[in-house]
Design an enzyme around this catalytic site. Structure first.
Site, short mmCIF file in Angstrom:
data_model
loop_
_atom_site.label_atom_id
_atom_site.label_comp_id
_atom_site.label_asym_id
_atom_site.label_seq_id
_atom_site.Cartn_x
_atom_site.Cartn_y
_atom_site.Cartn_z
N TYR A 126 -2.63 -1.21 10.62
CA TYR A 126 -2.45 -1.05 9.03
C TYR A 126 -1.53 -0.44 8.86
CZ TYR A 126 -4.09 -1.00 3.80
OH TYR A 126 -4.26 -1.16 2.86
N SER A 137 1.50 -0.90 0.15
CA SER A 137 -0.39 -0.14 -0.07
C SER A 137 0.59 1.39 -0.32
CB SER A 137 -1.19 -0.26 1.27
OG SER A 137 -0.72 1.53 1.42
P1 NAD Z 1 -10.72 -6.59 -0.97
O1 NAD Z 1 -10.61 -6.36 0.21
O2 NAD Z 1 -11.28 -6.76 -1.74
O3 NAD Z 1 -10.19 -7.86 -0.40
C1 NAD Z 1 -9.47 -8.14 0.76
C2 NAD Z 1 -9.04 -9.70 0.69
O4 NAD Z 1 -8.06 -10.69 1.82
C3 NAD Z 1 -10.51 -10.44 0.67
O5 NAD Z 1 -11.24 -11.21 -0.85
C4 NAD Z 1 -10.63 -11.23 2.07
O6 NAD Z 1 -11.63 -12.02 2.01
C5 NAD Z 1 -9.40 -11.39 1.90
N1 NAD Z 1 -8.73 -12.38 3.20
C6 NAD Z 1 -8.82 -11.69 4.12
N2 NAD Z 1 -8.49 -11.76 5.36
C7 NAD Z 1 -7.99 -13.06 5.64
C8 NAD Z 1 -7.37 -13.91 5.69
N3 NAD Z 1 -6.80 -14.12 7.13
N4 NAD Z 1 -7.01 -14.87 4.92
C9 NAD Z 1 -7.13 -15.00 3.53
N5 NAD Z 1 -8.03 -13.79 2.72
C10 NAD Z 1 -8.22 -12.79 3.79
O7 NAD Z 1 -9.22 -5.72 -1.04
P2 NAD Z 1 -8.05 -5.35 -1.87
O8 NAD Z 1 -8.78 -3.36 -2.23
O9 NAD Z 1 -8.38 -5.81 -3.22
O10 NAD Z 1 -7.30 -5.49 -0.71
C11 NAD Z 1 -6.78 -6.39 -1.22
C12 NAD Z 1 -4.83 -5.88 -0.97
O11 NAD Z 1 -4.41 -5.06 -1.32
C13 NAD Z 1 -4.87 -5.74 0.47
O12 NAD Z 1 -3.63 -6.19 1.24
C14 NAD Z 1 -4.96 -4.19 1.13
O13 NAD Z 1 -4.59 -3.63 1.49
C15 NAD Z 1 -4.23 -3.26 -0.78
N6 NAD Z 1 -4.67 -2.70 -0.67
C16 NAD Z 1 -5.73 -2.00 -1.13
C17 NAD Z 1 -6.18 -0.67 -1.58
C18 NAD Z 1 -7.17 -0.03 -2.00
O14 NAD Z 1 -7.75 1.07 -1.71
N7 NAD Z 1 -8.48 -0.56 -2.28
C19 NAD Z 1 -4.94 0.03 -1.52
C20 NAD Z 1 -3.81 0.06 -1.27
C21 NAD Z 1 -3.69 -1.30 -0.99
#
Ligand code: NAD
Length: 267
Positions: A165, A152
């Site tokens: 986080y 991130s």
């Molecule tokens: P999201 O909530 O759609 O995806 C997160 C996924 O992780 C979900 O499918 C959830 O079921 C899974 N998950 C949670 N706990 C888990 C566990 N213990 N074991 C296995 N799976 C688990 O959100 P996203 O935005 O797609 O996030 C994906 C990654 O991207 C994350 O690491 C998040 O921190 C990072 N991220 C997202 C953003 C954004 O703006 N969306 C920005 C920076 C970083």
């Protein structure tokens, strides 16, 4: 983008939604075998698999909590049982449990660190063990394995109200660099993608609300919120032979969010 010479086998954590789902679909379009890890959303994982297959790939879904050592070990065993080998592991599963620092519970702290940081450690360790067993190809331009960390912008941008986080993502940055250094001589590459604001479930309270969306756009010099596809395209390239000389690097897919947006109008 050049297609991979032979289909890769790719394990992606948290691939039932959002960025992980987008990455799975993009690898599917490359003809990859995709192990779609999910935590609780089996329906989402099945949708991802359907899209992977429609794009020309192949795959399985696999339920596991990435913070649990035994479940991670079993997941990697299942992947090899199914596809014999593994070429790419995308650490993506991540959560937020937000609170003001003084009110943050130990449970909120531990849950985020164990999923976002320990989960990446466990999956990377199993990946390295597997990649290490592969014969060295001897050919230039061919890594024995690729690990990607979806981190991130908060691996470098402090974030009030989200200290657990941001700490997990800051930890990923050093995990990534130290591990990349350790395994580079084994011809294993480790790279990161740090997204800015990508419209997914994790932040839908922000991008679905008109006022909050406007505020968010002020933090993005490129003035648009990203999509999972923006991240997925970079992931496919970072795991391909086209990027073979890159390891230990993080690419910020953030529309300029890390460029100190407050200075956009001459400060
Ligand atoms: P999201 O909530 O759609 O995806 C997160 C996924 O992780 C979900 O499918 C959830 O079921 C899974 N998950 C949670 N706990 C888990 C566990 N213990 N074991 C296995 N799976 C688990 O959100 P996203 O935005 O797609 O996030 C994906 C990654 O991207 C994350 O690491 C998040 O921190 C990072 N991220 C997202 C953003 C954004 O703006 N969306 C920005 C920076 C970083």
């Amino acid at each position: 983008m050049a297609m991979q010479k032979s289909p890769q086998t790719v394990l992606i954590t948290g691939a039932s939604s959002g960025i992980g789902q987008g990455i799975a679909i993009a690898f599917g379009q490359q003809g990859a075998n995709v192990i779609i890890n999910y935590f609780g959303d089996e329906e989402g994982a099945r949708y991802t698999l359907d899209q992977v297959q429609k794009g020309g790939g192949n795959g399985i879904i696999y339920q596991a909590d990435v913070s649990q050592e035994d479940q991670v070990i079993q997941m990697f065993k299942a992947a090899v049982d199914e596809f014999k080998t593994l070429d790419v592991v995308v650490n993506n599963a991540g959560i937020q449990k937000d609170n003001e620092f003084a009110d943050m519970t130990l449970e909120q702290w531990n849950k985020v660190i164990s999923t976002n940081l320990t989960g990446y450690f466990l999956c990377s360790r199993e990946s390295i063990k597997l990649f290490d067993q592969k014969p060295a190809t001897g050919a230039e331009g061919t890594a024995r394995g690729n690990i990607l960390f979806i981190s991130s912008v908060h691996d470098i941008i402090p974030w009030a109200g989200h200290v657990n986080y941001a700490s997990s993502k800051g930890g990923i940055l050093m995990l990534l660099k130290s591990l990349a250094l350790e395994v580079a001589p084994k011809k294993i590459r480790v790279n990161g993608i740090s997204p800015g604001a990508i419209a997914t479930y994790i932040n839908d309270d922000v991008w679905k609300d008109e006022e909050k969306r406007k505020e968010l756009l002020k933090l993005i010099p490129y003035r648009r919120i990203g999509s999972p596809e923006d991240v997925a395209k970079v992931a496919v390239w970072l795991a391909s032979e086209d990027s073979d000389y890159i390891t230990g690097t993080t690419i910020y897919v953030d529309g300029g969010m890390t460029l100190y947006p407050g200075f956009v109008d001459n400060g």
